[in-house]
Structure formats: C-alpha cells, structure tokens
Design a protein around this motif. Sequence first.
Motif, short mmCIF file in Angstrom:
data_model
loop_
_atom_site.label_atom_id
_atom_site.label_comp_id
_atom_site.label_asym_id
_atom_site.label_seq_id
_atom_site.Cartn_x
_atom_site.Cartn_y
_atom_site.Cartn_z
N ALA A 29 0.85 -1.19 0.00
CA ALA A 29 0.00 0.00 0.00
C ALA A 29 0.89 1.24 0.00
N ASN A 30 0.37 2.30 -0.60
CA ASN A 30 1.12 3.56 -0.62
C ASN A 30 1.44 3.99 0.81
N GLN A 31 2.65 4.36 1.03
CA GLN A 31 3.07 4.87 2.34
C GLN A 31 2.89 6.39 2.33
N VAL A 32 2.18 6.90 3.34
CA VAL A 32 1.98 8.35 3.40
C VAL A 32 3.30 9.05 3.68
N PRO A 33 3.48 10.25 3.11
CA PRO A 33 4.71 10.99 3.34
C PRO A 33 4.75 11.59 4.75
N THR A 34 5.89 12.07 5.13
CA THR A 34 6.10 12.72 6.42
C THR A 34 6.59 14.14 6.19
N ALA A 35 6.01 15.10 6.92
CA ALA A 35 6.38 16.51 6.80
C ALA A 35 7.27 16.92 7.97
N ALA A 36 8.17 17.87 7.71
CA ALA A 36 9.04 18.41 8.76
C ALA A 36 9.25 19.90 8.53
N ILE A 37 9.37 20.67 9.61
CA ILE A 37 9.64 22.11 9.54
C ILE A 37 11.03 22.36 10.08
N SER A 38 11.85 23.10 9.30
CA SER A 38 13.18 23.47 9.80
C SER A 38 13.27 24.94 10.21
N ALA A 39 12.34 25.78 9.76
CA ALA A 39 12.32 27.19 10.17
C ALA A 39 10.88 27.68 10.06
N GLN A 80 7.34 42.78 10.33
CA GLN A 80 8.64 42.11 10.21
C GLN A 80 8.47 40.84 9.38
N SER A 81 9.44 40.54 8.54
CA SER A 81 9.39 39.35 7.70
C SER A 81 9.83 38.12 8.48
N ILE A 82 9.15 37.01 8.20
CA ILE A 82 9.51 35.73 8.81
C ILE A 82 9.52 34.68 7.70
N THR A 83 10.50 33.77 7.75
CA THR A 83 10.66 32.75 6.72
C THR A 83 10.23 31.39 7.26
N PHE A 84 9.45 30.67 6.47
CA PHE A 84 9.01 29.32 6.79
C PHE A 84 9.69 28.37 5.81
N THR A 85 10.30 27.30 6.33
CA THR A 85 10.96 26.31 5.48
C THR A 85 10.56 24.93 5.95
N GLY A 86 10.10 24.11 5.02
CA GLY A 86 9.69 22.75 5.35
C GLY A 86 10.17 21.78 4.30
N SER A 87 10.09 20.50 4.62
CA SER A 87 10.48 19.45 3.67
C SER A 87 9.60 18.24 3.94
N GLY A 88 9.69 17.29 3.02
CA GLY A 88 8.92 16.06 3.18
C GLY A 88 9.74 14.85 2.78
N THR A 89 9.35 13.71 3.33
CA THR A 89 9.99 12.44 3.00
C THR A 89 8.91 11.47 2.57
N SER A 148 0.43 14.06 4.00
CA SER A 148 1.03 13.61 5.25
C SER A 148 -0.03 13.63 6.35
N THR A 149 0.02 12.64 7.23
CA THR A 149 -0.92 12.61 8.35
C THR A 149 -0.33 13.36 9.54
N ASN A 150 1.00 13.46 9.59
CA ASN A 150 1.59 14.31 10.62
C ASN A 150 1.52 15.74 10.11
N CYS A 151 1.35 16.67 10.97
CA CYS A 151 1.20 18.06 10.57
C CYS A 151 1.97 18.93 11.56
N PRO A 152 3.29 19.04 11.39
CA PRO A 152 4.05 19.86 12.33
C PRO A 152 3.60 21.31 12.26
N SER A 153 3.81 22.03 13.36
CA SER A 153 3.37 23.42 13.41
C SER A 153 4.38 24.28 14.15
N ARG A 154 4.25 25.58 13.95
CA ARG A 154 5.03 26.57 14.67
C ARG A 154 4.06 27.65 15.13
N THR A 155 4.24 28.12 16.36
CA THR A 155 3.42 29.22 16.87
C THR A 155 4.22 30.50 16.71
#
Length: 183
Positions: free
Chosen positions: A20-30, A41-50, A102-109
Amino acid sequence: WNTAGVATGIQSRTVTVTAANQVPTAAISAPAVNQSITQGQSITFTGSGTDTDGSISAYRWRDGNCTTGTLLNSTSSFSTSTLSLGAHTVYFSVQDNSGAWSTNCPSRTITVNAAAVPAATINSFTATPASIVAGNSSNLAWTTSNAQSCWISGGGIDSWTTVPNGNRNVSPASTTTYNLQCW
C-alpha cells in the motif's frame, strides 16, 4: 482430467501483491519553535517532506488548522511580513506523487506583536513676534514628529487640535506663557 485420469489442459493466473502507498512525512526546519516578531517584520518558513515509496509533489502551509485553516503558501519555503497581530499556529503538510497528504502536521506558533509607537517629539514651538504691544497679535507655530494630536494651553486658551504641525494667532492682554503638549 479426462475419464482415464489424464490432465487435458492447465491454465494459471498470477496475483501480484503490491505494498500500500506509504503516506509521506512533513518536517519544519524554520522558523524556530514559539517565535515572536513585530508587526510588519518578515519571517521565513521552510519545510520538507519524506516519502519512502515515491516523491513529494505538493506543499501546504496553513494558519489555524492543518486541513481547513487559511492557506498561506503552497511552496516548501516562503517569507511573509503580512501576518496580523496576535498568535498564529502555522501548520505544514506535504503530498506524495500518489496523492496522499502527510498525516503528521508539524506546526510553529508565531506571535506577532504591535510595533512600538515612537514617542511624539515637538521639533519647534515659536511665537512670532515674541514681543508685542497689548492688543496686537503673535503667531504661535509648531512642528512635531510622530504626533497624532496636540493641546495648546495658556492665556485663557485650552485648545485641542488634531494638527501635529500648525499655527494659531493669539492676542494676549499681558505677558503670557503658552504650553504645547503633543502625543
């Protein structure tokens, strides 16, 4: 088999089992966890997936909820300076080449604070002429920086003005001190 017990034909079918298809995983680095910024003020968001059985084909940054929040951006990295005042929980998700999110959903406040309001400064406050004969007029003139409103008092005048830069004629009967307050 025939009546003599001999096989008359053989057919075969292969059933292939795929994983079965494996769901991807998300990650936030910034940005960093629990970041505070000043409004504008400017803020940068950076994420990636596997994706262990494919590749990442789409990205989604949402404010408020992972699946139904306000869509902020659809790229892996972006910068913004338009977040409104208050706390924002920004979620990140990725989609694989099979269409699964992705079923995981990382977040930043992110807490957006009001920009400090610079103090009002009176740049000049003059009386022209500074010396008059009783019954004549003098012109009070003022300039300010960062002022929204000013108040003039003295010589029986209590005058509210919303003009941070302006002037007013006065005709005092005796020597008078005028005060200018701005905020």
